[in-house]
Design an enzyme around this catalytic site. Structure first.
Site, mmCIF file in Angstrom:
data_model
loop_
_atom_site.group_PDB
_atom_site.id
_atom_site.type_symbol
_atom_site.label_atom_id
_atom_site.label_comp_id
_atom_site.label_asym_id
_atom_site.label_seq_id
_atom_site.Cartn_x
_atom_site.Cartn_y
_atom_site.Cartn_z
ATOM 1 N N ARG A 132 0.865 -1.073 -0.064
ATOM 2 C CA ARG A 132 -0.361 0.179 0.693
ATOM 3 C C ARG A 132 1.008 0.966 0.015
ATOM 4 N NH1 ARG A 132 -4.552 1.798 4.718
ATOM 5 N NH2 ARG A 132 -2.749 2.572 5.650
ATOM 6 N N THR A 136 -0.982 7.490 -1.113
ATOM 7 C CA THR A 136 -1.664 7.392 -1.920
ATOM 8 C C THR A 136 -3.187 6.059 -0.777
ATOM 9 O OG1 THR A 136 -1.387 6.356 -3.532
ATOM 10 C CG2 THR A 136 -0.606 8.561 -3.712
ATOM 11 N N ASP A 228 0.517 -1.750 12.760
ATOM 12 C CA ASP A 228 0.960 -1.816 11.428
ATOM 13 C C ASP A 228 1.097 -3.779 11.429
ATOM 14 O OD1 ASP A 228 2.890 -0.491 8.661
ATOM 15 O OD2 ASP A 228 3.097 -2.940 9.084
ATOM 16 N N ASP A 231 4.844 -4.847 10.150
ATOM 17 C CA ASP A 231 5.902 -4.518 10.264
ATOM 18 C C ASP A 231 5.465 -5.022 12.001
ATOM 19 O OD1 ASP A 231 6.413 -2.718 9.497
ATOM 20 O OD2 ASP A 231 6.142 -0.951 10.150
HETATM 21 C C1 PRP Z 1 -1.064 -3.577 5.089
HETATM 22 C C2 PRP Z 1 -2.349 -4.829 5.264
HETATM 23 C C3 PRP Z 1 -2.926 -4.702 4.006
HETATM 24 C C4 PRP Z 1 -2.923 -3.285 3.847
HETATM 25 C C5 PRP Z 1 -4.672 -2.828 3.959
HETATM 26 O O1 PRP Z 1 -0.254 -4.496 3.992
HETATM 27 O O2 PRP Z 1 -1.368 -5.873 5.741
HETATM 28 O O3 PRP Z 1 -2.503 -5.549 2.925
HETATM 29 O O4 PRP Z 1 -2.121 -2.004 3.763
HETATM 30 O O5 PRP Z 1 -4.285 -1.412 4.137
HETATM 31 P P1 PRP Z 1 -5.950 -1.355 2.957
HETATM 32 O O6 PRP Z 1 -7.280 -1.967 2.921
HETATM 33 O O7 PRP Z 1 -5.251 0.314 2.818
HETATM 34 O O8 PRP Z 1 -5.401 -1.643 1.057
HETATM 35 P P2 PRP Z 1 1.139 -2.908 3.781
HETATM 36 O O9 PRP Z 1 0.675 -3.123 2.316
HETATM 37 O O10 PRP Z 1 1.338 -2.048 4.889
HETATM 38 O O11 PRP Z 1 2.256 -4.314 3.415
HETATM 39 P P3 PRP Z 1 3.027 -4.958 3.914
HETATM 40 O O12 PRP Z 1 2.269 -6.367 4.242
HETATM 41 O O13 PRP Z 1 4.134 -5.950 3.477
HETATM 42 O O14 PRP Z 1 3.320 -4.207 5.608
HETATM 43 N N1 URA Z 2 -2.640 -1.941 7.484
HETATM 44 C C1 URA Z 2 -1.637 -1.672 8.811
HETATM 45 O O1 URA Z 2 -1.235 -2.960 9.083
HETATM 46 N N2 URA Z 2 -2.673 -1.921 9.489
HETATM 47 C C2 URA Z 2 -4.022 -0.792 9.049
HETATM 48 O O2 URA Z 2 -4.527 -0.197 10.391
HETATM 49 C C3 URA Z 2 -3.830 -0.495 8.153
HETATM 50 C C4 URA Z 2 -3.166 -1.092 7.164
#
Ligand code: PRP
Ligand code: URA
Length: 237
Positions: A132, A136, A228, A231
């Protein structure tokens, strides 16, 4: 999904700032949306949310919650008759009619997929990398290891967090292009905004979540949420 707007000062505003969001009670009874009421899951989820929970403990809890959600999400799988010899006699039992796929949305979906594998060890794992963009909130695909040959009765897209819904919607779009007959999304925590978007965009899938939270903050993070999820699983603060 949410678009970055610009304030009159010329500075970009935060992506969810001023974006109307549905209330929790407005999305509680959407068709094909299953919100877990399992007390063991609720107990583990509280530990998961706790900011003092360590990285290894967090990852372990994600896996355990994944196994509980897998149990709920697989309850309606199709069976077929299967002849078996017990030590006593022959009988016709049942077995799953067709393969099962799990698509972890990288990277946070990895722990959840491990939990699913404890319930369905012979599931195929179809990795899909979506990241994500934090300015944006658009999901960007960066990795795709989906096979060309599909022989599944169902595929579960798994990701702990359903925030704006952008990542989940894009993942289901990718899976639909592979022609899988039945798709489900499984997540741990959803915001009403993302849940409504996903259910409206893909009314033909089942959605299983562990909890429905209150809303998104201006940056698109779920409140109260857990922070997150990627993380916290992988220690990348
Ligand atoms: C996080 C989460 C989802 C997304 C959710 O991933 O694990 O994939 O954000 O957000 P959305 O519903 O607004 O799309 P991220 O993109 O942070 O990547 P990661 O899994 O590598 O931490
Ligand atoms: N992705 C995450 O990991 N946490 C949130 O709260 C939203 C998006």
């Amino acid at each position: 999904m949410a678009e970055t707007s610009t304030q009159s000062s010329g500075r970009p505003s935060l992506p969810m700032q001023g974006v109307p969001q549905p209330r929790r009670d407005e999305v509680l009874n959407l068709p094909r949306v299953h919100i877990s009421s399992h007390p063991v899951l609720a107990d583990k989820l509280t530990a998961l949310r706790d900011k003092h929970t360590s990285v290894p403990e967090f990852y372990r809890l994600v896996q355990e919650i994944g196994a509980l959600l897998a149990y709920e999400a697989t309850a309606s799988l199709v069976l077929e008759p299967y002849a078996v010899e017990t030590p006593m006699e022959s009988m016709v039992g049942q077995r799953l009619a067709g393969g099962i796929g799990i698509t972890p949305i990288l990277r946070a979906g990895l722990g959840l997929a491990e939990g699913f594998r404890q319930v369905i060890p012979d599931a195929q794992i179809w990795h899909l990398g979506l990241r994500r963009d934090e300015e944006t909130l658009q999901a960007l695909e960066y990795y795709n290891r989906l096979p060309h040959t599909v022989d599944l009765q169902v595929c579960y897209a798994v990701d702990p967090m359903l925030a704006t819904g952008g990542s989940a919607i894009d993942a289901i779009n990718v899976l639909k292009r592979r022609g899988i007959p039945r798709l489900s999304y499984v997540g741990i925590i959803a915001a009403p905004y993302g849940l409504l978007k996903l259910a409206q965009t893909h009314p033909d899938i089942d959605i299983y979540i562990g909890a429905l939270d209150d809303n998104l903050n201006d940056r698109g993070y779920i409140l109260p949420g857990l922070g997150d999820a990627g993380d916290r699983q992988f220690g990348t603060f």
